[in-house]
Design an enzyme around this catalytic site. Structure first.
Site, PDB file in Angstrom:
ATOM      1  N   GLY A  81       0.800  -1.229   0.000  1.00  0.00           N
ATOM      2  CA  GLY A  81       0.000   0.000   0.000  1.00  0.00           C
ATOM      3  C   GLY A  81       0.824   1.265   0.000  1.00  0.00           C
ATOM      4  O   GLY A  81       0.805   2.033   0.961  1.00  0.00           O
ATOM      5  N   ASP A 118      14.863  -0.272   3.160  1.00  0.00           N
ATOM      6  CA  ASP A 118      15.173   0.734   2.136  1.00  0.00           C
ATOM      7  C   ASP A 118      13.921   1.214   1.401  1.00  0.00           C
ATOM      8  O   ASP A 118      13.775   2.405   1.127  1.00  0.00           O
ATOM      9  CB  ASP A 118      16.245   0.226   1.159  1.00  0.00           C
ATOM     10  N   GLY A 119      12.987   0.288   1.114  1.00  0.00           N
ATOM     11  CA  GLY A 119      11.765   0.674   0.405  1.00  0.00           C
ATOM     12  C   GLY A 119      10.915   1.611   1.241  1.00  0.00           C
ATOM     13  O   GLY A 119      10.454   2.659   0.764  1.00  0.00           O
ATOM     14  N   ILE A 142      15.516  -8.023   7.785  1.00  0.00           N
ATOM     15  CA  ILE A 142      16.300  -9.258   7.876  1.00  0.00           C
ATOM     16  C   ILE A 142      17.236  -9.376   6.684  1.00  0.00           C
ATOM     17  O   ILE A 142      18.270 -10.027   6.764  1.00  0.00           O
ATOM     18  CB  ILE A 142      15.418 -10.518   8.005  1.00  0.00           C
ATOM     19  N   ASP A 143      16.898  -8.722   5.562  1.00  0.00           N
ATOM     20  CA  ASP A 143      17.695  -8.860   4.336  1.00  0.00           C
ATOM     21  C   ASP A 143      19.061  -8.167   4.440  1.00  0.00           C
ATOM     22  O   ASP A 143      19.963  -8.468   3.656  1.00  0.00           O
ATOM     23  CB  ASP A 143      16.946  -8.265   3.136  1.00  0.00           C
ATOM     24  N   ARG A 187      14.924 -11.789  -0.440  1.00  0.00           N
ATOM     25  CA  ARG A 187      14.458 -11.098  -1.641  1.00  0.00           C
ATOM     26  C   ARG A 187      15.579 -10.973  -2.669  1.00  0.00           C
ATOM     27  O   ARG A 187      16.057 -11.975  -3.171  1.00  0.00           O
ATOM     28  CB  ARG A 187      13.906  -9.721  -1.283  1.00  0.00           C
ATOM     29  N   ARG A 288      11.743 -14.347  10.560  1.00  0.00           N
ATOM     30  CA  ARG A 288      11.397 -12.975  10.959  1.00  0.00           C
ATOM     31  C   ARG A 288      10.947 -12.882  12.415  1.00  0.00           C
ATOM     32  O   ARG A 288      10.999 -11.815  13.025  1.00  0.00           O
ATOM     33  CB  ARG A 288      10.298 -12.443  10.044  1.00  0.00           C
TER      34      ARG A 288
END
Ligand code: F6P
Length: 363
Positions: A81, A118-119, A142-143, A187, A288
Site C-alpha cells: 500500500g 530501504d523501500g 532481515i535482508d 528477496r 522474521r
C-alpha cells in the site's frame, strides 16, 4: 531549530526481531532525557492516513520489561500500500499522500521517527518531503540490504535461525545420506544465505548476485562424496533464478506473485543427477519472528537513542547507521538508492570460496 515535544514513531515494511527494542529505546530516550510525549503510529503510514487516526501514546509504564525481548512490532506494520499509489477495492490506485500529511498535523506531531527498510525509508522520505515533515530513519530488515549501514535490525536474528536450521538438518542428512536444500529469505540480496551458509557449514550457497550452473552444484556434491562424506547441505536464497534465468515465484493474490519454489526446483534437478535423496526445507517467516538476538537488541537500543538525539538537535532527513563499531548518521538521500546487494568480489564471498563452498561461477 525545530521545537519538539510531540514525537511520532512508526514501523514500516516487513516485521523482524528487534523492532520492539527500537521502539522501547526511542520512548526511553525521548521521555527520560527530553520529557517529550511519544505517539506510536499504528500499522506504518496507515495510522496517519486512516480516519479516525490510529495511534497510541507510548508511556514508560507500557515498557514493563517484555518489550526488549519480544519479536514482531507492537505498533503493527505493513509492507503493502504505497500511499502515492494506494490500491483501492475497485482495483484502481489512489494518491493518499495528502491524508498522511494531514494526519501528521492533526495529531500535532513535531517530528517522526521511521523504523523501516530501504523501500519504506524511500517512500516515507518522499512523503515527508511533501510538507517538510521532520523525519529521522532507523534501518531494519532481515535482508540487511540497506545502504550505508553494516547491519540493519533483524538480520542477526534471521541468520541465527538459518544456522540453527542447518545444525538440525546436518545430523538427519548424515543419517540418511541425503542432500538437504534449505531455501531462505532475502528477496534480491543474498546476505542471509551467505552468512547463514558459512556459519552453518553449507557446501553450496546460491545467491541472486552470483550466477550458478547445475553442473557446478553437481560437481561440488560429487567432490564432497569423493572426500568421504555421505551428505551435503545446500543453502539457496529465495531470489535466485532457475538455471535458464527465470524467477521462481508462486501465484499469490490476484495477478501478483511472490518468491517461492527455487528450493524445489533445485531438488528436482539435482535428484536426477546426484544419485541421492534430495529434501527441501523452506524456512519462510520463521526467520522474521522470535526473540531478538543480542546484536539486534544492541543495535535497536543504540539506533533508538541516536535517532531521538538527532531529532533533539534538529537534524532531519538522516538515517542512523552502524559503521566501524559505532552509531553514526548519514543523509537519507545516500540510503534510498536501491538494495545493497552482496559484492561478488567482496570478503564474505571470498571467505566462502576459500572454504571450498560452491558460491556459483566466478565472474
Ligand atoms: O524484506 C524482508 C522479507 O522478509 C524478504 O526477505 C521476503 O522476501 C519478504 O520480506 C516477505 O514478505 P511477506 O511478509 O510479504 O511475505
Amino acid at each position: 531549530m525545530t521545537l519538539v515535544h510531540r514525537l511520532g514513531v512508526l514501523t514500516s515494511g516487513g516485521d523482524c526481531a528487534g523492532l520492539n527494542a527500537a521502539i522501547r529505546a526511542v520512548v526511553h530516550r525521548a521521555i527520560h532525557s527530553y520529557r517529550w510525549t511519544v505517539f506510536g503510529i499504528k500499522d506504518g503510514s496507515l495510522g496517519l492516513m486512516n480516519r479516525p487516526l490510529q495511534y497510541q501514546e507510548l508511556s514508560l509504564d507500557l515498557f514493563n520489561g517484555n518489550m526488549l525481548r519480544m519479536g514482531g512490532t507492537v505498533l503493527g506494520t505493513t509492507n503493502k500500500g504505497d500511499p502515492f499509489a494506494f490500491p483501492m477495492p475497485d482495483g484502481t490506485t489512489k494518491d493518499r499522500s495528502g491524508e498522511f500529511i494531514e494526519g501528521f498535523h492533526m495529531l500535532g506531531l513535531h517530528a517522526l521517527i521511521v523504523i523501516g527498510g530501504d523501500g519504506s525509508l524511500r517512500i516515507l522520505d518522499k512523503l515527508c518531503q511533501l510538507d517538510n515533515v521532520p523525519m529521522v530513519g532507523i534501518p531494519k530488515t532481515i535482508d540487511n540490504d540497506v545502504h550505508q549501514t553494516e547491519f540493519a535490525i533483524g538480520f542477526t536474528t534471521a541468520v541465527n535461525v538459518v544456522v540453527d536450521a542447518l545444525d538440525r538438518l546436518q545430523p538427519t542428512a548424515a543419517s540418511h545420506h541425503r542432500v538437504m536444500i534449505l531455501e531462505v529469505m532475502g528477496r534480491d540480496a543474498g546476505h542471509i544465505a551467505l552468512s547463514g551458509g558459512i556459519a552453518g557449514g553449507a557446501d553450496v550457497i546460491l545467491i541472486p548476485e552470483v550466477p550458478y550452473s547445475l553442473d557446478g552444484v553437481v560437481d561440488k556434491i560429487n567432490d564432497v562424496r569423493r572426500e568421504g562424506r555421505n551428505h551435503a547441505l545446500v543453502v539457496v536464497a529465495e531470489g535466485c533464478k532457475t538455471e535458464d534465468g527465470l524467477p521462481a515465484t508462486v501465484a499469490w493474490s490476484g495477478d501478483q506473485s511472490r518468491y517461492g519454489g527455487i528450493g524445489h526446483y533445485l531438488a528436482d534437478k539435482l535428484a536426477a543427477r546426484v544419485n541421492a535423496e534430495t529434501r527441501v526445507t523452506v524456512l519462510g517467516h520463521v526467520q522474521r519472528g522470535g526473540q531478538p538476538a543480542m546484536r539486534d537488541r544492541l543495535l535497536a537500543s543504540a539506533f533508538g537513542v541516536h535517532a531521538v538525539d538527532l531529532v533533539a538537535q534538529g537534524k532531519f532527513r538522516r538515517m542512523v547507521a552502524w559503521q566501524d563499531r559505532g552509531v553514526v548518521d548519514v543523509p537519507i538521500a545516500e540510503v534510498v538508492v536501491g538494495s545493497r546487494c552482496v559484492d561478488p568480489q567482496g570478503p564474505v564471498v571470498h571467505t566462502a570460496r576459500s572454504l571450498g563452498i560452491y558460491v556459483g561461477e566466478f565472474g
